[in-house]
Design an enzyme around this catalytic site. Structure first.
Site, short mmCIF file in Angstrom:
data_model
loop_
_atom_site.label_atom_id
_atom_site.label_comp_id
_atom_site.label_asym_id
_atom_site.label_seq_id
_atom_site.Cartn_x
_atom_site.Cartn_y
_atom_site.Cartn_z
N ASP A 47 0.88 -1.18 0.00
CA ASP A 47 0.00 0.00 0.00
C ASP A 47 0.91 1.23 0.00
O ASP A 47 2.13 1.11 -0.08
CB ASP A 47 -0.97 -0.02 1.21
CG ASP A 47 -0.25 0.08 2.56
OD1 ASP A 47 -0.87 -0.22 3.60
OD2 ASP A 47 0.96 0.43 2.57
N HIS A 95 -9.70 2.98 14.47
CA HIS A 95 -9.59 3.58 13.13
C HIS A 95 -10.41 2.79 12.12
O HIS A 95 -11.12 3.37 11.29
CB HIS A 95 -8.12 3.59 12.67
CG HIS A 95 -7.26 4.59 13.35
ND1 HIS A 95 -7.61 5.92 13.52
CD2 HIS A 95 -6.03 4.47 13.92
CE1 HIS A 95 -6.64 6.56 14.16
NE2 HIS A 95 -5.66 5.70 14.42
N HIS A 99 -6.52 0.12 19.45
CA HIS A 99 -6.43 1.46 18.84
C HIS A 99 -6.70 1.37 17.34
O HIS A 99 -7.50 2.14 16.78
CB HIS A 99 -5.03 2.03 19.08
CG HIS A 99 -4.77 3.35 18.43
ND1 HIS A 99 -4.90 4.56 19.07
CD2 HIS A 99 -4.36 3.64 17.16
CE1 HIS A 99 -4.60 5.56 18.22
NE2 HIS A 99 -4.27 5.01 17.06
N GLU A 100 -6.04 0.40 16.69
CA GLU A 100 -6.19 0.27 15.23
C GLU A 100 -7.63 0.00 14.82
O GLU A 100 -8.13 0.57 13.86
CB GLU A 100 -5.29 -0.86 14.71
CG GLU A 100 -3.80 -0.61 14.91
CD GLU A 100 -3.36 0.78 14.46
OE1 GLU A 100 -2.53 1.38 15.16
OE2 GLU A 100 -3.87 1.28 13.43
N HIS A 157 -8.15 10.41 15.76
CA HIS A 157 -7.39 10.57 17.01
C HIS A 157 -8.06 11.55 17.98
O HIS A 157 -8.81 12.43 17.59
CB HIS A 157 -5.97 11.05 16.68
CG HIS A 157 -5.12 9.94 16.17
ND1 HIS A 157 -4.08 10.11 15.27
CD2 HIS A 157 -5.15 8.61 16.44
CE1 HIS A 157 -3.51 8.97 15.02
NE2 HIS A 157 -4.14 8.03 15.72
C1 LIG Z 1 -1.00 4.78 18.95
C2 LIG Z 1 -0.32 3.57 18.32
C3 LIG Z 1 -0.87 2.29 18.91
C4 LIG Z 1 -0.52 3.59 16.80
C5 LIG Z 1 0.13 4.77 16.12
C6 LIG Z 1 0.06 4.69 14.60
S1 LIG Z 1 -1.54 5.03 13.89
C7 LIG Z 1 -1.23 5.46 12.28
N1 LIG Z 1 -2.36 3.84 13.92
N2 LIG Z 1 -2.16 6.11 14.61
C8 LIG Z 1 1.64 4.80 16.42
O1 LIG Z 1 2.34 3.89 16.09
N3 LIG Z 1 2.12 5.93 17.01
C9 LIG Z 1 3.53 6.14 17.23
C10 LIG Z 1 3.84 7.61 17.24
C11 LIG Z 1 5.29 7.85 17.45
C12 LIG Z 1 5.90 8.05 18.66
N4 LIG Z 1 7.23 8.23 18.45
C13 LIG Z 1 7.51 8.13 17.10
C14 LIG Z 1 8.73 8.20 16.39
C15 LIG Z 1 8.69 8.04 15.01
C16 LIG Z 1 7.48 7.79 14.34
C17 LIG Z 1 6.27 7.71 15.05
C18 LIG Z 1 6.30 7.88 16.45
C19 LIG Z 1 8.17 8.45 19.52
C20 LIG Z 1 8.94 7.18 19.93
C21 LIG Z 1 8.06 6.02 20.37
C22 LIG Z 1 7.86 5.05 19.22
C23 LIG Z 1 7.02 3.83 19.57
C24 LIG Z 1 5.56 4.15 19.76
N5 LIG Z 1 5.02 4.72 18.56
C25 LIG Z 1 3.93 5.50 18.56
O2 LIG Z 1 3.30 5.74 19.58
ZN LIG Z 2 -3.94 6.08 15.42
#
Ligand SMILES: CC(C)C[C@H](CS(C)(=N)=N)C(=O)N[C@H]1Cc2cn(c3ccccc23)CCCCCCNC1=O
Ligand SMILES: [Zn+2]
Length: 164
Positions: free
Chosen positions: A70, A119, A115-116, A125
């Site tokens: 995708d 969506h 969470h997913e 959000h």
């Molecule tokens: C809410 C989730 C279950 C789903 C969402 C993705 S979505 C599309 N479904 N909303 C998610 O993955 N958010 C990132 C957001 C995020 C946090 N950081 C990042 C560093 C780089 C990229 C993204 C992130 C900081 C470092 C921590 C990385 C690990 C955790 N990652 C996150 O929380």
């Molecule tokens: Zn999300």
């Protein structure tokens, strides 16, 4: 099926058999966690989720890495953990988990899947850290994942759960 009553929402939703599994845990554990995460939303709405094994079900679940067919390739360990498409035909509802994460006690599959699926049901959000739909992963109390706001938003789309 997918109701085209203008708003992006489902009439009856089926989840598919999980296509590609993660090697981090037993497939039966993944099945259980995915089913439970769907039930988080089902228990607060009139939606029912039926496990189906066809490849044209509403919600197709896959564990994939990097470029996976995708326009939203995953980014390796950490970073974005998963993504899901809102209600619709085809890719609508499909939910992808980044298999470069360690899906065990590390990143909690049940929490991320819940969470997913928010969506996948059409929720966006929330900027309230208490909400399951907060954009950043947080460890949460698994016994009542949905905040009042989450339930309100869900009920705006699907109405209340009618007591049987
Ligand atoms: C809410 C989730 C279950 C789903 C969402 C993705 S979505 C599309 N479904 N909303 C998610 O993955 N958010 C990132 C957001 C995020 C946090 N950081 C990042 C560093 C780089 C990229 C993204 C992130 C900081 C470092 C921590 C990385 C690990 C955790 N990652 C996150 O929380
Ligand atoms: Zn999300």
């Amino acid at each position: 099926e997918y109701s085209d009553q203008g708003s992006k929402r489902w009439t009856k939703t089926r989840c598919s058999s999980i296509g590609r599994y993660t090697s981090d845990m037993a497939p039966s554990t993944v099945d259980h966690l995915i089913g439970s995460a769907l039930n988080v939303w089902g228990s607060a709405s009139p939606l029912t989720f039926v496990r189906s094994f066809s490849h044209n079900a509403d919600i197709m679940v896959d564990f994939v890495t990097r470029e996976h067919g995708d326009s939203y390739p995953f980014d390796g360990p950490q970073g974005t953990l998963a993504h899901a498409y809102g209600p619709g035909t085809g890719i609508g509802g499909d939910t992808h988990f980044d298999d470069d994460e360690v899906w065990t006690t590390g990143i909690n599959l049940y929490l991320v899947a819940a969470h997913e699926f928010g969506h996948a049901l059409g929720l966006s959000h929330s900027n309230n850290p208490e909400s399951l739909m907060y954009p950043t992963y947080m460890k949460r109390n698994q016994h009542n994942l949905l905040s009042r706001e989450d339930i309100l938003n869900l009920n705006m789309l699907y109405g209340r759960r009618t007591k049987i």
